[in-house]
Enzyme design. Structure first.
Site, PDB file in Angstrom:
ATOM      1  N   GLU A   1      41.668  44.213  39.754  1.00 20.42           N
ATOM      2  CA  GLU A   1      42.198  44.080  41.114  1.00 20.42           C
ATOM      3  C   GLU A   1      41.346  44.857  42.106  1.00 20.42           C
ATOM      4  O   GLU A   1      41.819  45.235  43.174  1.00 20.42           O
ATOM      5  CB  GLU A   1      43.658  44.570  41.164  1.00 20.42           C
ATOM      6  CG  GLU A   1      43.850  46.061  40.986  1.00 20.42           C
ATOM      7  CD  GLU A   1      43.943  46.518  39.535  1.00 20.42           C
ATOM      8  OE1 GLU A   1      44.421  47.631  39.301  1.00 20.42           O
ATOM      9  OE2 GLU A   1      43.547  45.747  38.645  1.00 20.42           O
TER      10      GLU A   1
ATOM     11  N   ASP B   1      47.085  35.971  39.185  1.00 19.09           N
ATOM     12  CA  ASP B   1      45.839  35.290  39.533  1.00 19.09           C
ATOM     13  C   ASP B   1      45.909  34.688  40.934  1.00 19.09           C
ATOM     14  O   ASP B   1      44.918  34.706  41.684  1.00 19.09           O
ATOM     15  CB  ASP B   1      45.534  34.186  38.518  1.00 19.09           C
ATOM     16  CG  ASP B   1      45.143  34.743  37.157  1.00 19.09           C
ATOM     17  OD1 ASP B   1      44.823  35.952  37.078  1.00 19.09           O
ATOM     18  OD2 ASP B   1      45.176  33.976  36.170  1.00 19.09           O
TER      19      ASP B   1
ATOM     20  N   HIS C   1      51.012  36.628  34.618  1.00 23.66           N
ATOM     21  CA  HIS C   1      49.594  36.670  34.980  1.00 23.66           C
ATOM     22  C   HIS C   1      49.178  35.499  35.857  1.00 23.66           C
ATOM     23  O   HIS C   1      48.212  35.611  36.625  1.00 23.66           O
ATOM     24  CB  HIS C   1      48.734  36.701  33.710  1.00 23.66           C
ATOM     25  CG  HIS C   1      48.823  38.007  32.975  1.00 23.66           C
ATOM     26  ND1 HIS C   1      48.084  39.110  33.314  1.00 23.66           N
ATOM     27  CD2 HIS C   1      49.586  38.380  31.909  1.00 23.66           C
ATOM     28  CE1 HIS C   1      48.361  40.107  32.500  1.00 23.66           C
ATOM     29  NE2 HIS C   1      49.276  39.690  31.634  1.00 23.66           N
TER      30      HIS C   1
ATOM     31  N   ASN D   1      51.932  41.567  37.691  1.00 23.70           N
ATOM     32  CA  ASN D   1      51.732  40.867  36.423  1.00 23.70           C
ATOM     33  C   ASN D   1      52.922  41.028  35.491  1.00 23.70           C
ATOM     34  O   ASN D   1      53.356  40.077  34.827  1.00 23.70           O
ATOM     35  CB  ASN D   1      50.467  41.384  35.733  1.00 23.70           C
ATOM     36  CG  ASN D   1      49.192  40.821  36.338  1.00 23.70           C
ATOM     37  OD1 ASN D   1      49.198  39.733  36.893  1.00 23.70           O
ATOM     38  ND2 ASN D   1      48.103  41.570  36.238  1.00 23.70           N
TER      39      ASN D   1
ATOM     40  N   ASP E   1      41.314  48.022  46.744  1.00 24.43           N
ATOM     41  CA  ASP E   1      42.115  48.016  45.515  1.00 24.43           C
ATOM     42  C   ASP E   1      43.531  47.574  45.866  1.00 24.43           C
ATOM     43  O   ASP E   1      44.105  48.008  46.876  1.00 24.43           O
ATOM     44  CB  ASP E   1      42.146  49.409  44.886  1.00 24.43           C
ATOM     45  CG  ASP E   1      42.880  49.406  43.556  1.00 24.43           C
ATOM     46  OD1 ASP E   1      42.263  49.052  42.547  1.00 24.43           O
ATOM     47  OD2 ASP E   1      44.078  49.736  43.548  1.00 24.43           O
TER      48      ASP E   1
END
Length: 282
Positions: free
Chosen positions: A250, A224, A220, A215, A207
């Site tokens: 994530e 990504d 975003h 973000n 994680d």
């Protein structure tokens, strides 16, 4: 005379352009394209003999020899471009179904070119539309091969679409990793092997801490990029037998078959170091 030469010229150019379009379409399908001059040369030759035939008349043997040779050259070029890629992607049988008709047609026109050069048929038999047994067989074979070729191409298109859909159903569209569905399928299969006595397996959960902050702060698009970099680092650090999957926003999983607890701990540390190293790169 000109009245007879005009339909012959139109027919030769139309047939040549048809073969060129088939080759170009097949090249787009397999991701390979021929050089433009390989189309320009045969088109120029056929156009030249057609112009001479319309202007002053041309020996039918010379006309058939040059036109058939141009047809053969285009078909052989298309075969060289497509034979290996089609066979590698779809198998030998599919490769034969697509390239077989082109090979047969190329051999047919090669034979016609040689026969015309040696003045084998009579002048009345030079046209493919002449009512001879040989021309009847040739036209029937061309029609059959064209039909088989089109059906084979349609079959390859469907095969590729099915493969793409299967890939999309099992892979994450952003990172290219296996998705949750593929991971669960692999876990179920491994669990059945364990019940039959196979070694135990390990599942590592990964994680990304504070990913929401990335973000919110950078957008975003940057988020990504971070996900893709982490995915690449996990793949590079994992073993060949391991399966790396993205199971959430994530969240990632690394499925490690035949891995005892102490081996899983070593693998987890190697993955952590790989992600840390990737994060430090610019």
């Amino acid at each position: 005379g000109p009245r007879q030469a005009l339909p012959i010229a139109v027919g030769n150019l139309a047939m040549l352009l048809g073969f060129i379009c088939v080759g170009r379409g097949l090249g787009l399908f397999i991701g390979r394209s021929a050089k433009p001059w390989t189309d320009a040369v045969p088109v120029g030759l056929v156009a030249l003999i057609s112009a001479i035939d319309l202007a002053v008349g041309l020996n039918p043997y010379a006309r058939a020899t040059v036109a058939s040779a141009c047809f053969t050259a285009v078909l052989v070029r298309d075969l060289r471009l497509s034979a290996r890629p089609v066979g590698a992607e779809f198998g030998v049988v599919a490769g034969l179904l697509v390239n077989g008709p082109m090979l047969f047609t190329a051999l047919l026109f090669a034979w016609r070119s040689v026969a015309s050069a040696w003045r084998y048929p009579t002048e009345e038999q030079m046209l493919l539309t002449a009512p001879t047994a040989l021309n009847t067989v040739a036209l029937f074979a061309l029609t059959t091969m064209a039909t088989l070729f089109n059906l084979s191409l349609a079959y390859l298109v469907v095969m590729r679409l099915v493969r793409q859909l299967h890939h999309l159903s099992r892979h994450d569209s952003l990172t290219g990793l296996m998705n949750r569905r593929a991971l669960l399928s692999a876990l179920n299969a491994e669990q059945r092997r364990v019940r039959r006595g196979a070694p135990a397996w390990a599942l590592l959960l990964v994680d990304i801490d504070h990913f929401k902050r990335v973000n919110d702060t950078h957008g975003h698009a940057v988020g990504d990029q971070v996900l893709c970099r982490v995915a690449r680092a996990l793949q590079q650090s994992a073993r060949e037998v391991d399966l790396v999957a993205r199971v959430g926003g994530e969240e990632f999983c690394v499925f490690a078959p035949m891995t005892p607890p102490h081996g899983a701990a070593l693998l987890a540390e190697r993955l952590r170091q790989g992600v840390e190293t990737s994060a430090g790169e610019t």
